[in-house]
Design an enzyme around this catalytic site. Structure first.
Site, PDB file in Angstrom:
ATOM      1  N   ASP A 148     144.779 -24.138  39.830  1.00 45.46           N
ATOM      2  CA  ASP A 148     145.568 -24.155  38.598  1.00 45.46           C
ATOM      3  C   ASP A 148     144.650 -24.141  37.382  1.00 45.46           C
ATOM      4  O   ASP A 148     144.880 -23.401  36.412  1.00 45.46           O
ATOM      5  CB  ASP A 148     146.462 -25.400  38.587  1.00 45.46           C
ATOM      6  CG  ASP A 148     147.243 -25.550  37.296  1.00 45.46           C
ATOM      7  OD1 ASP A 148     148.204 -24.785  37.084  1.00 45.46           O
ATOM      8  OD2 ASP A 148     146.879 -26.430  36.484  1.00 45.46           O
ATOM      9  N   GLU A 168     147.731 -20.452  44.099  1.00 48.24           N
ATOM     10  CA  GLU A 168     146.755 -21.200  43.303  1.00 48.24           C
ATOM     11  C   GLU A 168     145.615 -21.715  44.184  1.00 48.24           C
ATOM     12  O   GLU A 168     144.442 -21.694  43.773  1.00 48.24           O
ATOM     13  CB  GLU A 168     147.446 -22.357  42.589  1.00 48.24           C
ATOM     14  CG  GLU A 168     148.376 -21.901  41.471  1.00 48.24           C
ATOM     15  CD  GLU A 168     149.006 -23.053  40.727  1.00 48.24           C
ATOM     16  OE1 GLU A 168     149.177 -22.945  39.504  1.00 48.24           O
ATOM     17  OE2 GLU A 168     149.339 -24.077  41.367  1.00 48.24           O
TER      18      GLU A 168
END
EC number: 3.1.26.3
Length: 225
Positions: A50, A122
């Site tokens: 992220d 991610e």
């Protein structure tokens, strides 16, 4: 060709440490299952991924949108790193076919769960970063997000094309435009057009149908962001 090699071909990247790739594709449900001895899953990698994605996207926008202020850059970034966009990227990589999960999670619909696809995407970014370097990761993210970044470049001066490309990138049907109102005299008419993409709708007005369509497309794009 084994499954991971197909995924690596889609990524344009071959992992040196395959354990990182396996960890990035391991669903947290595995930790509660006695058959799996390795307690690693993608949650820690997701946390790192992220941050890496936000950094790279921010850098791309800073370099390529020199005329945009901080507020506009933040809006575009939020669209590029939102759950829906990440999930579309993961879907195009067919990650649902590679996520390793328990039978119970799969029966519960886990393979098609957008959250699982987003999280694995991610985590995969983090795995690439750890297995290579920031430059390689930047290039891969740039490639995977290219169509979404292109849409941002088109939004201001060609919103109809931008909306069409967004629809195609998101695997939706093409936009449908419909004239719903015409007001005023023939030489000074105002047209109102409705544009629809799947369940998303927006209206736009203009002194020609073409102008109304462009305004409707632009408004819908801003709404989608």
């Amino acid at each position: 060709m084994v499954a991971f090699e197909k995924l690596e071909k889609l990524l344009g990247y071959s992992f040196k440490n395959k354990e990182l790739l396996i960890e990035a594709l391991s669903h947290p449900s595995l930790r509660q299952h006695h058959e799996y001895k390795d307690d690693k899953d993608y949650e820690r990698l997701e946390f790192l991924g992220d941050a890496v994605l936000n950094l790279v996207v921010t850098e791309i926008l800073f370099k390529n949108f020199a005329n945009y202020n901080e507020g506009n850059l933040a809006k575009i970034r939020s669209y590029l790193v939102c759950k829906e966009t990440i999930c579309v990227v993961g879907t195009k990589l067919t990650l649902k076919d590679y996520i390793i999960m328990t039978h119970g999670e799969e029966v519960a619909g886990g393979r098609d769960n957008p959250n699982n696809i987003e999280n694995a995407t991610e985590a995969l970014i983090a795995a690439i970063y750890l297995d290579s370097n920031i430059e390689t990761t930047r290039n891969i993210i740039g490639k995977l997000w290219a169509e979404f970044i292109k849409i941002q470049n088109l939004t201001d001066y060609d919103p109809k094309t931008a909306l069409q490309e967004w629809a195609q990138a998101s695997s939706h049907h093409l936009p449908i435009y419909r004239l719903i109102k015409r007001e005023g005299a023939a030489h000074s008419s105002t047209f109102t057009v409705l544009v629809k993409v799947k369940d998303y709708k927006q209206i736009g007005t203009g002194h020609s149908i073409k102008e109304a369509e462009k305004n409707a497309a632009r408004k819908l794009l801003h709404k989608l962001k």
